[in-house]
Design an enzyme around this catalytic site. Sequence first.
Site, mmCIF file in Angstrom:
data_model
loop_
_atom_site.group_PDB
_atom_site.id
_atom_site.type_symbol
_atom_site.label_atom_id
_atom_site.label_comp_id
_atom_site.label_asym_id
_atom_site.label_seq_id
_atom_site.Cartn_x
_atom_site.Cartn_y
_atom_site.Cartn_z
ATOM 1 C CE LYS A 44 12.858 -3.559 6.910
ATOM 2 N NZ LYS A 44 11.993 -4.136 5.849
ATOM 3 C CB SER A 255 6.988 1.384 11.146
ATOM 4 O OG SER A 255 8.029 0.749 11.859
#
Length: 294
Positions: A44, A255
Amino acid sequence: MNKNTKLLDLLGNTPMAALQRINPNPAVTIYAKLEGTNPGGSVKDRAAYSMIKGALDRGELKPGMQLIEATSGNTGIALALMASLFGLSIELVLPQDATRERVLSMEAFGAKVTLAPTMEGAIDYANEQVAKGGYLMLNQFANPDNYGAHYRTTGPEIWRDTEGHITHFVSAMGTTGTIMGVSRYLKEQNPGVQIVGCQPMDGSRIPGIRKWPEAYLPKIFERERVDRIMEVSEADAVQTTRRLAREEGIFCGMSAGGAVAAALRLAGELKEGVIVCIIPDRGDRYLSSDLFAG
């Protein structure tokens, strides 16, 4: 080391490691792209820098305005880091099941953290604050600078580091910025590269990956840019996350376990190929959960 190297110079160019022990098919190479080596510890960082820089360059972020963003965690940490580097104030809204490590990390960078009952509730709260005025929401779910970061950096790195031999790209789908940007770039180099998205099965909860209700689908998501969507159970994501740590030495979040579970299943279907799978973050952000307890 160049004495003039800045923290932002260390963004991207993350390493890739081939899975050696859990890959079920020796004719297929599976590379794990280790995004946890970014300065803020996750993939991110790329989108956070791109979105803030874009808002500043376009004059959308005016003096006195505060940033606000709904996030499931890693984006918040990345935005908190980037906001601190740009000298900006930021409020981050998280679902209340976010791990304590994530909340503390954001606060360490100086961000204000607000918890909401669900991710949808976090989005609604952020929208309400923006409507009151004085806030700018970067809106990672609709911001072209999100996928643009991956078009400009992640995709070219994968193409370069596989010397153009990649056949399949596998990524978990949250905001879908990573898969949208990488798909754009790789398809331009070779339309035959298959783009595979990963999402939870009904009833499974995998932090960082969503099977979005239709009304909350990210606006940057374009279904035609994903060739195949594979669903993964919560149990498979947990088990694969643990196997990555214990058998491959890759310490990552759930994830990543979900995406690699899909990549392993895909490898079992192929005669040969080169799969690149995104490992979005590091496992130390989940130590207060039971992710590694089994």
